[in-house]
Design an enzyme around this catalytic site. Structure first.
Site, PDB file in Angstrom:
ATOM      1  N   SER A  59       0.800  -1.229   0.000  1.00 30.48           N
ATOM      2  CA  SER A  59       0.000   0.000   0.000  1.00 30.48           C
ATOM      3  C   SER A  59       0.832   1.278   0.000  1.00 30.48           C
ATOM      4  CB  SER A  59      -0.945   0.021   1.201  1.00 30.48           C
ATOM      5  OG  SER A  59      -0.242   0.260   2.401  1.00 30.48           O
ATOM      6  N   LYS A 102       0.796   4.691   6.738  1.00 30.31           N
ATOM      7  CA  LYS A 102       0.149   5.609   5.805  1.00 30.31           C
ATOM      8  C   LYS A 102       0.859   6.957   5.846  1.00 30.31           C
ATOM      9  CE  LYS A 102      -2.893   2.491   4.891  1.00 30.31           C
ATOM     10  NZ  LYS A 102      -2.805   1.744   3.624  1.00 30.31           N
TER      11      LYS A 102
END
Length: 204
Positions: A59, A102
């Site tokens: 990701s 993230k």
């Protein structure tokens, strides 16, 4: 005080001897001492200062890859604010036992939406909105997302994965509460060729 007996048949007093420790015993004692010290130190360091994490998944490609070994530090956010562009480790708000990595995109009090494959930020400096320049991404990357304005609440952050087409992030599960931030990504340890301190890009 010494005690002597002249009673016939009394055995002579025993002498306690401490044999010289073997090299193996010495090394084992040293290992136990070092191990105990490390447990004590890491027992303090891990909860409050730094902690290792291994990246799982894609990701955050192209900036972080599967199975990379990272150290996150926990002191920065005790003394300063979270910055736009920070890469951080967080507890997934819907399942706090899961950890994600993230990047911070929008800060408390800002608004965010997506237009033409780009992130648009609205804040005091840019009341009419400004396209977020993201130098850590391929300039041709298309970022999908809602065109509806989303407001970032107090104590919240809007976070995205760098691999925008393969990331579960604020577009899917909403704002990240500050309480779910574990720490800021600090150093990449492995692979060795990628060893180094992780810096935050200078974003608007």
């Amino acid at each position: 005080m010494e005690f002597h007996s002249n009673y016939p048949g009394t055995p002579p007093p025993l002498q306690a001897h401490s044999p010289e420790p073997s090299v193996g015993a010495y090394i084992w004692d040293l290992v136990k001492i070092i191990g105990s010290a490390m447990i004590l130190v890491f027992g303090i360091i891990r909860p409050f200062i730094a902690e290792p994490f291994i990246v799982s998944g894609s990701s955050m490609v192209p900036n972080f890859h599967d199975r990379e070994y990272l150290i996150i530090e926990k002191l920065t956010y005790r003394f300063s604010e979270v910055r736009r562009g920070d890469a951080l480790v967080l507890r997934y708000p819907k399942h706090p036992n899961e950890y994600y990595i993230k990047r911070v995109i929008a800060l408390p009090g800002e608004k965010v939406r997506f237009e033409g494959g780009k992130v648009v930020i609205y804040n005091t400096e840019h009341p009419n909105g400004v396209i977020l320049e993201e130098p850590y991404l391929d300039p041709n990357l298309f970022t999908e997302g809602s065109q509806v304005l989303q407001t970032v609440g107090e104590g919240e952050f809007f976070v995205l994965g760098d691999n925008r087409g393969n990331s579960s992030d604020s577009r899917a599960w909403g704002m990240l509460p500050r309480a779910d931030i574990v720490g800021k990504v600090w150093v990449r340890i492995l692979p060795p060729r990628q060893f180094g301190v992780i810096t935050t890009p200078d974003l608007q």
